[in-house]
Design a protein around this motif. Structure first.
Motif, PDB file in Angstrom:
ATOM      1  N   ARG A  43       0.928  -1.364  -0.201  1.00 52.66           N
ATOM      2  CA  ARG A  43       0.058  -0.252  -0.612  1.00 52.66           C
ATOM      3  C   ARG A  43       0.700   1.608   0.035  1.00 52.66           C
ATOM      4  O   ARG A  43       0.524   2.354  -0.690  1.00 52.66           O
ATOM      5  CB  ARG A  43      -0.475  -0.142   1.312  1.00 52.66           C
ATOM      6  CG  ARG A  43      -1.982   1.383   1.208  1.00 52.66           C
ATOM      7  CD  ARG A  43      -2.954   0.975   2.273  1.00 52.66           C
ATOM      8  NE  ARG A  43      -2.580   1.472   2.895  1.00 52.66           N
ATOM      9  CZ  ARG A  43      -1.958   1.464   4.702  1.00 52.66           C
ATOM     10  NH1 ARG A  43      -2.928   0.681   5.554  1.00 52.66           N
ATOM     11  NH2 ARG A  43      -1.079   2.603   5.204  1.00 52.66           N
ATOM     12  N   LYS A  62       3.543   9.674  -9.228  1.00 57.53           N
ATOM     13  CA  LYS A  62       3.316   9.713 -10.747  1.00 57.53           C
ATOM     14  C   LYS A  62       3.488  10.221 -11.612  1.00 57.53           C
ATOM     15  O   LYS A  62       4.163  10.067 -12.931  1.00 57.53           O
ATOM     16  CB  LYS A  62       2.283   8.744 -11.496  1.00 57.53           C
ATOM     17  CG  LYS A  62       0.928   9.065 -11.548  1.00 57.53           C
ATOM     18  CD  LYS A  62      -0.117   8.204 -11.536  1.00 57.53           C
ATOM     19  CE  LYS A  62      -1.408   9.569 -11.392  1.00 57.53           C
ATOM     20  NZ  LYS A  62      -2.831   8.319 -11.121  1.00 57.53           N
ATOM     21  N   ASP A  65       2.177   2.069  -2.902  1.00 59.89           N
ATOM     22  CA  ASP A  65       1.046   2.029  -4.768  1.00 59.89           C
ATOM     23  C   ASP A  65       0.537   3.959  -3.550  1.00 59.89           C
ATOM     24  O   ASP A  65       0.686   4.918  -5.299  1.00 59.89           O
ATOM     25  CB  ASP A  65      -0.430   1.492  -4.186  1.00 59.89           C
ATOM     26  CG  ASP A  65      -0.412   0.167  -4.419  1.00 59.89           C
ATOM     27  OD1 ASP A  65       0.756   0.134  -5.270  1.00 59.89           O
ATOM     28  OD2 ASP A  65      -0.578  -1.284  -4.550  1.00 59.89           O
ATOM     29  N   GLU A  66       0.532   4.244  -2.679  1.00 56.12           N
ATOM     30  CA  GLU A  66       0.512   5.585  -2.007  1.00 56.12           C
ATOM     31  C   GLU A  66       1.684   6.737  -2.815  1.00 56.12           C
ATOM     32  O   GLU A  66       1.141   8.121  -3.548  1.00 56.12           O
ATOM     33  CB  GLU A  66       0.155   5.632  -0.401  1.00 56.12           C
ATOM     34  CG  GLU A  66      -0.869   4.539  -0.313  1.00 56.12           C
ATOM     35  CD  GLU A  66      -1.220   4.671   1.799  1.00 56.12           C
ATOM     36  OE1 GLU A  66      -0.190   5.606   1.654  1.00 56.12           O
ATOM     37  OE2 GLU A  66      -1.686   4.235   1.343  1.00 56.12           O
ATOM     38  N   TYR A 106       3.791   6.193  -5.244  1.00 55.21           N
ATOM     39  CA  TYR A 106       3.374   5.919  -6.291  1.00 55.21           C
ATOM     40  C   TYR A 106       2.333   6.859  -6.878  1.00 55.21           C
ATOM     41  O   TYR A 106       2.551   8.072  -7.855  1.00 55.21           O
ATOM     42  CB  TYR A 106       2.841   4.666  -7.395  1.00 55.21           C
ATOM     43  CG  TYR A 106       2.999   4.824  -8.770  1.00 55.21           C
ATOM     44  CD1 TYR A 106       3.971   5.202  -9.955  1.00 55.21           C
ATOM     45  CD2 TYR A 106       2.079   5.061  -9.371  1.00 55.21           C
ATOM     46  CE1 TYR A 106       3.945   5.394 -11.249  1.00 55.21           C
ATOM     47  CE2 TYR A 106       1.741   4.633 -10.577  1.00 55.21           C
ATOM     48  CZ  TYR A 106       2.998   4.656 -11.453  1.00 55.21           C
ATOM     49  OH  TYR A 106       3.118   4.441 -13.145  1.00 55.21           O
ATOM     50  N   GLU A 107       1.011   7.649  -6.659  1.00 50.89           N
ATOM     51  CA  GLU A 107       0.240   7.629  -7.192  1.00 50.89           C
ATOM     52  C   GLU A 107       0.416   9.225  -6.885  1.00 50.89           C
ATOM     53  O   GLU A 107      -0.423  10.172  -7.047  1.00 50.89           O
ATOM     54  CB  GLU A 107      -1.061   7.535  -6.275  1.00 50.89           C
ATOM     55  CG  GLU A 107      -1.724   6.428  -6.910  1.00 50.89           C
ATOM     56  CD  GLU A 107      -2.490   6.190  -8.191  1.00 50.89           C
ATOM     57  OE1 GLU A 107      -3.110   7.267  -8.446  1.00 50.89           O
ATOM     58  OE2 GLU A 107      -1.769   5.524  -8.955  1.00 50.89           O
ATOM     59  N   LEU A 108       1.209   9.321  -5.521  1.00 46.20           N
ATOM     60  CA  LEU A 108       0.994  10.630  -5.780  1.00 46.20           C
ATOM     61  C   LEU A 108       2.907  11.513  -6.373  1.00 46.20           C
ATOM     62  O   LEU A 108       2.528  12.381  -6.465  1.00 46.20           O
ATOM     63  CB  LEU A 108       2.166  10.922  -3.987  1.00 46.20           C
ATOM     64  CG  LEU A 108       2.437  12.320  -3.091  1.00 46.20           C
ATOM     65  CD1 LEU A 108       0.987  13.243  -2.961  1.00 46.20           C
ATOM     66  CD2 LEU A 108       2.953  12.117  -1.556  1.00 46.20           C
TER      67      LEU A 108
END
Length: 79
Positions: free
Chosen positions: A2, A12, A5-6, A8-10
Motif C-alpha cells: 500500500r 507519478k 502504491d500511495e 506512486y500515486e503521489l
C-alpha cells in the motif's frame, strides 16, 4: 504494498522513466522516516513482499561487493 502504491500515486507525474528520478524520490521519502516507521512498513508486508525486498537488497549488495573486489584486485590477464 500500500505504501508504494500511495507514493506512486503521489509522484507519478514526476517520473520520466529515469532510474535517477525514482531513486531520488525513494531515497528522499525513506530519509524522512524513522526507524520505527520503516519497521512498521516491513510489518505490513506479506511474506512474498518481504522475500522480494530482502532478495533485491542482498543481490544488490553482492553485486557491489563483487564490483569492489574486481576493482581492487590486480588483473590476472597477462598482456
Amino acid at each position: 504494498m500500500r505504501f508504494i502504491d500511495e507514493v506512486y500515486e503521489l509522484y507519478k507525474g514526476h517520473f520520466n522513466g529515469a532510474e535517477e528520478d525514482i531513486t531520488a524520490i525513494v531515497v528522499g521519502i525513506l530519509d524522512e522516516q524513522s526507524r520505527e516507521d520503516l519497521l512498521d512498513l516491513i510489518d505490513e508486508m506479506d511474506g512474498e513482499e518481504l522475500f522480494h525486498m530482502l532478495a533485491t537488497y542482498m543481490i544488490e549488495v553482492m553485486k557491489r561487493k563483487v564490483a569492489m573486489e574486481e576493482e581492487h584486485s590486480p588483473s590476472t590477464m597477462a598482456h
